[in-house]
Design a protein around this motif. Structure first.
Motif, PDB file in Angstrom:
ATOM      1  N   UNK A  42       0.826  -1.202   0.000  1.00 33.57           N
ATOM      2  CA  UNK A  42       0.000   0.000   0.000  1.00 33.57           C
ATOM      3  C   UNK A  42       0.859   1.251   0.000  1.00 33.57           C
ATOM      4  N   UNK A  43       1.986   1.217   0.685  1.00 36.19           N
ATOM      5  CA  UNK A  43       2.861   2.384   0.761  1.00 36.19           C
ATOM      6  C   UNK A  43       3.615   2.610  -0.535  1.00 36.19           C
ATOM      7  N   UNK A  44       3.820   1.561  -1.329  1.00 34.04           N
ATOM      8  CA  UNK A  44       4.621   1.674  -2.542  1.00 34.04           C
ATOM      9  C   UNK A  44       3.813   2.196  -3.729  1.00 34.04           C
ATOM     10  N   UNK A  45       2.507   2.139  -3.657  1.00 34.28           N
ATOM     11  CA  UNK A  45       1.689   2.574  -4.781  1.00 34.28           C
ATOM     12  C   UNK A  45       1.978   4.043  -5.097  1.00 34.28           C
ATOM     13  N   UNK A  46       2.604   4.243  -6.241  1.00 32.82           N
ATOM     14  CA  UNK A  46       3.008   5.583  -6.657  1.00 32.82           C
ATOM     15  C   UNK A  46       2.351   5.862  -8.007  1.00 32.82           C
ATOM     16  N   UNK A  47       1.824   7.048  -8.137  1.00 36.24           N
ATOM     17  CA  UNK A  47       1.198   7.435  -9.395  1.00 36.24           C
ATOM     18  C   UNK A  47       2.280   7.811 -10.401  1.00 36.24           C
ATOM     19  N   UNK A  48       2.117   7.331 -11.638  1.00 34.41           N
ATOM     20  CA  UNK A  48       3.030   7.695 -12.708  1.00 34.41           C
ATOM     21  C   UNK A  48       2.629   9.039 -13.297  1.00 34.41           C
ATOM     22  N   UNK A  49       3.590   9.669 -13.917  1.00 32.03           N
ATOM     23  CA  UNK A  49       3.330  10.902 -14.627  1.00 32.03           C
ATOM     24  C   UNK A  49       2.394  10.587 -15.798  1.00 32.03           C
ATOM     25  N   UNK A  50       1.312  11.328 -15.985  1.00 28.53           N
ATOM     26  CA  UNK A  50       0.363  11.009 -17.058  1.00 28.53           C
ATOM     27  C   UNK A  50       0.990  11.010 -18.450  1.00 28.53           C
ATOM     28  N   UNK A  51       1.944  11.909 -18.698  1.00 27.06           N
ATOM     29  CA  UNK A  51       2.616  11.934 -20.003  1.00 27.06           C
ATOM     30  C   UNK A  51       3.406  10.650 -20.224  1.00 27.06           C
ATOM     31  N   UNK A  53       2.944   7.763 -18.766  1.00 19.73           N
ATOM     32  CA  UNK A  53       2.015   6.637 -18.868  1.00 19.73           C
ATOM     33  C   UNK A  53       1.415   6.562 -20.279  1.00 19.73           C
ATOM     34  N   UNK A  54       1.097   7.706 -20.849  1.00 14.68           N
ATOM     35  CA  UNK A  54       0.565   7.742 -22.210  1.00 14.68           C
ATOM     36  C   UNK A  54       1.617   7.298 -23.220  1.00 14.68           C
ATOM     37  N   UNK A  55       2.863   7.699 -22.994  1.00 17.95           N
ATOM     38  CA  UNK A  55       3.960   7.297 -23.880  1.00 17.95           C
ATOM     39  C   UNK A  55       4.167   5.788 -23.832  1.00 17.95           C
ATOM     40  N   UNK A  56       4.031   5.195 -22.659  1.00 18.78           N
ATOM     41  CA  UNK A  56       4.171   3.749 -22.526  1.00 18.78           C
ATOM     42  C   UNK A  56       3.056   3.013 -23.260  1.00 18.78           C
ATOM     43  N   UNK A  57       1.860   3.567 -23.220  1.00 13.99           N
ATOM     44  CA  UNK A  57       0.738   2.931 -23.902  1.00 13.99           C
ATOM     45  C   UNK A  57       0.900   2.989 -25.420  1.00 13.99           C
ATOM     46  N   UNK A  58       1.442   4.095 -25.942  1.00 17.47           N
ATOM     47  CA  UNK A  58       1.634   4.237 -27.382  1.00 17.47           C
ATOM     48  C   UNK A  58       2.792   3.396 -27.889  1.00 17.47           C
TER      49      UNK A  58
END
Length: 106
Positions: A42-51, A53-58
């Motif tokens: 629970x402590x490790x859950x870190x939000x990724x930068x939206x940009x 994350x989008x680059x990883x999806x593309x």
């Protein structure tokens, strides 16, 4: 009276004396470890930068796309060269001529 019979039973029976506390320790430990490891996740859950994350999806790479890149490569003239071991001189390996290296060092 009841307490005396329980004490007597604990002294006589090795199962009650050693087995039950061991089982309590094992079962209780597994529940404790589950709770502590859940806190860690629970402590490790870190939000990724939206940009990012989008680059990883593309940027999806598939096995087929990588195969298409290298299928026309010519590996006929390819030569396997062993890298140096920690105790070997790296200049003498890798397909280099030792005589040319000696002339460069001198």
């Amino acid at each position: 009276m009841f307490v005396l019979s329980v004490r007597r039973a604990l002294k006589k029976s090795k199962t009650l004396r050693y087995g039950v506390p061991m089982m309590v320790l094992i079962v209780g430990g597994s529940f404790g470890l589950r709770e502590f490891s859940q806190i860690r996740y629970d402590a490790v859950k870190v939000k990724l930068d939206p940009e990012f994350e989008e680059k990883l999806k593309r940027n999806t790479v598939s096995l087929e796309s990588e195969y298409e890149k290298i299928k026309d490569s010519a590996f006929d003239d390819w030569k396997n060269i062993r890298g140096p071991r920690p105790w070997e001189d790296p200049d003498l390996l890798q397909g280099r001529n030792p005589e040319t290296l000696k002339s460069k060092q001198a």
